[in-house]
Design an enzyme around this catalytic site. Structure first.
Site, PDB file in Angstrom:
ATOM      1  N   LYS A  29      19.057  24.798  78.904  1.00 42.17           N
ATOM      2  CA  LYS A  29      20.289  24.064  79.202  1.00 42.17           C
ATOM      3  C   LYS A  29      21.529  24.951  79.101  1.00 42.17           C
ATOM      4  O   LYS A  29      22.408  24.894  79.957  1.00 42.17           O
ATOM      5  CB  LYS A  29      20.385  22.893  78.222  1.00 42.17           C
ATOM      6  CG  LYS A  29      21.695  22.151  78.226  1.00 42.17           C
ATOM      7  CD  LYS A  29      21.574  20.907  77.354  1.00 42.17           C
ATOM      8  CE  LYS A  29      21.261  21.251  75.901  1.00 42.17           C
ATOM      9  NZ  LYS A  29      22.464  21.496  75.094  1.00 42.17           N
ATOM     10  N   ARG A  68      25.903  13.580  71.893  1.00 40.84           N
ATOM     11  CA  ARG A  68      24.576  13.559  71.288  1.00 40.84           C
ATOM     12  C   ARG A  68      24.142  12.145  70.930  1.00 40.84           C
ATOM     13  O   ARG A  68      22.983  11.901  70.658  1.00 40.84           O
ATOM     14  CB  ARG A  68      24.583  14.398  69.984  1.00 40.84           C
ATOM     15  CG  ARG A  68      24.548  15.889  70.225  1.00 40.84           C
ATOM     16  CD  ARG A  68      23.199  16.486  69.828  1.00 40.84           C
ATOM     17  NE  ARG A  68      22.991  17.792  70.441  1.00 40.84           N
ATOM     18  CZ  ARG A  68      23.409  18.937  69.933  1.00 40.84           C
ATOM     19  NH1 ARG A  68      24.033  18.943  68.787  1.00 40.84           N
ATOM     20  NH2 ARG A  68      23.171  20.066  70.561  1.00 40.84           N
ATOM     21  N   ARG A  90      10.341  32.595  70.806  1.00 42.67           N
ATOM     22  CA  ARG A  90      11.675  33.062  71.174  1.00 42.67           C
ATOM     23  C   ARG A  90      12.029  34.318  70.390  1.00 42.67           C
ATOM     24  O   ARG A  90      11.742  34.438  69.214  1.00 42.67           O
ATOM     25  CB  ARG A  90      12.711  31.975  70.902  1.00 42.67           C
ATOM     26  CG  ARG A  90      14.087  32.340  71.377  1.00 42.67           C
ATOM     27  CD  ARG A  90      15.054  31.231  71.102  1.00 42.67           C
ATOM     28  NE  ARG A  90      14.983  30.195  72.133  1.00 42.67           N
ATOM     29  CZ  ARG A  90      15.879  29.213  72.244  1.00 42.67           C
ATOM     30  NH1 ARG A  90      16.852  29.118  71.379  1.00 42.67           N
ATOM     31  NH2 ARG A  90      15.766  28.324  73.202  1.00 42.67           N
ATOM     32  N   ARG A  93      12.345  35.259  66.193  1.00 46.16           N
ATOM     33  CA  ARG A  93      13.248  34.495  65.341  1.00 46.16           C
ATOM     34  C   ARG A  93      12.460  33.922  64.183  1.00 46.16           C
ATOM     35  O   ARG A  93      11.467  33.252  64.368  1.00 46.16           O
ATOM     36  CB  ARG A  93      13.876  33.356  66.149  1.00 46.16           C
ATOM     37  CG  ARG A  93      15.253  33.691  66.649  1.00 46.16           C
ATOM     38  CD  ARG A  93      15.743  32.622  67.576  1.00 46.16           C
ATOM     39  NE  ARG A  93      15.767  31.313  66.917  1.00 46.16           N
ATOM     40  CZ  ARG A  93      16.631  30.359  67.262  1.00 46.16           C
ATOM     41  NH1 ARG A  93      17.499  30.581  68.217  1.00 46.16           N
ATOM     42  NH2 ARG A  93      16.616  29.202  66.670  1.00 46.16           N
ATOM     43  N   ARG A 136      12.208  19.904  65.090  1.00 45.76           N
ATOM     44  CA  ARG A 136      13.489  19.950  65.820  1.00 45.76           C
ATOM     45  C   ARG A 136      13.427  19.094  67.085  1.00 45.76           C
ATOM     46  O   ARG A 136      14.371  18.393  67.425  1.00 45.76           O
ATOM     47  CB  ARG A 136      13.816  21.395  66.226  1.00 45.76           C
ATOM     48  CG  ARG A 136      14.510  22.207  65.145  1.00 45.76           C
ATOM     49  CD  ARG A 136      14.611  23.662  65.569  1.00 45.76           C
ATOM     50  NE  ARG A 136      15.581  23.892  66.640  1.00 45.76           N
ATOM     51  CZ  ARG A 136      15.614  24.976  67.409  1.00 45.76           C
ATOM     52  NH1 ARG A 136      14.705  25.928  67.233  1.00 45.76           N
ATOM     53  NH2 ARG A 136      16.523  25.136  68.328  1.00 45.76           N
TER      54      ARG A 136
END
Ligand SMILES: [Zn+2]
Length: 224
Positions: free
Chosen positions: A22, A97, A134, A162, A173
């Site tokens: 995004k 959100r 990632r 990460r 998440r």
């Protein structure tokens, strides 16, 4: 080259879970349309640096380890959207959100042209794979693009995994994101200016579909 979208401004909200791409798509869209890309993370940093009243509230809240309330987020985004560079349109990334924030945004853009909502959809298993693998640059900290095979393309530093991206953490998440934003998608999806985009494709293809969806949504809203 900027794409013509007829008269008036175009206000874009980008939705999508972590790992959907995004941020990248919002940035590309903003550049092509010559609109400011407004992310809540950037706004918060700016508000804190500028020392506005909201910035001070935000800093105190975050320093205490608490999440910012809808009211604070709405105030901060409202301030940003009233700056001159945003009056001709914007690309919002990370706001709204919640349905409460979305309702407030509707009031903010009232009389400022259509609000187009683009939802980038990617299957959960693909997101888990993307997020758990990632990498970031160990030197400058930038998120590595999936296309980077060797070193960081910004500074030449070494790419590292990460540390906060274990599979269980990633799933958690995504669960939080889903719980938070499903009502938001319900809120927007009944509108003619809402579009879902398949984010499980190469980034350039997604970019083209973002363009098409935006043009189509603007046309639909002009015809209303
Ligand atoms: Zn780097």
């Amino acid at each position: 080259m900027p794409v013509s979208h007829g008269d008036g401004s175009v206000n874009v909200v980008m939705l999508g879970p972590p790992g959907a791409g995004k941020g990248t798509q919002a940035e590309r869209l903003a550049r092509r349309r010559q609109l400011p890309k407004i992310s809540t993370g950037d706004i918060l940093r700016d508000a804190v640096t500028a020392g506005t009243e909201l910035g001070r509230i935000a800093k105190a809240t975050m320093d205490a380890g608490n999440l910012l309330s809808d009211d604070v987020m709405i105030g901060i985004v409202g301030e940003r959207l009233n700056r001159p560079d945003a009056t001709g349109g914007f690309v919002l990334d990370g706001f709204p959100r919640t349905v409460g924030q979305a309702t407030a945004l509707d009031h903010m853009v009232d009389g400022r042209g259509p609000l187009v909502v683009l939802d980038i959809v990617v299957p959960e298993e693909v997101l888990v794979r993307r997020l758990a693998t990632r990498r970031i640059c160990g030197q400058c900290g930038v998120n590595a693009s999936v296309e980077w095979t060797g070193a960081c393309q910004k500074c030449g530093g070494e790419l590292i995994a990460r540390i906060d991206d274990g599979v269980e953490i990633v799933r958690e998440r995504l669960k939080i994101y889903r719980r938070q934003t499903e009502p938001l998608v319900d809120y927007y999806s009944v509108r003619p200016t809402f579009r879902s985009i398949d984010g499980n494709q190469p980034p350039d293809i997604v970019t083209r579909q973002v363009d098409d969806a935006l043009l189509d949504a603007c046309r639909r809203s002009a015809a209303l």
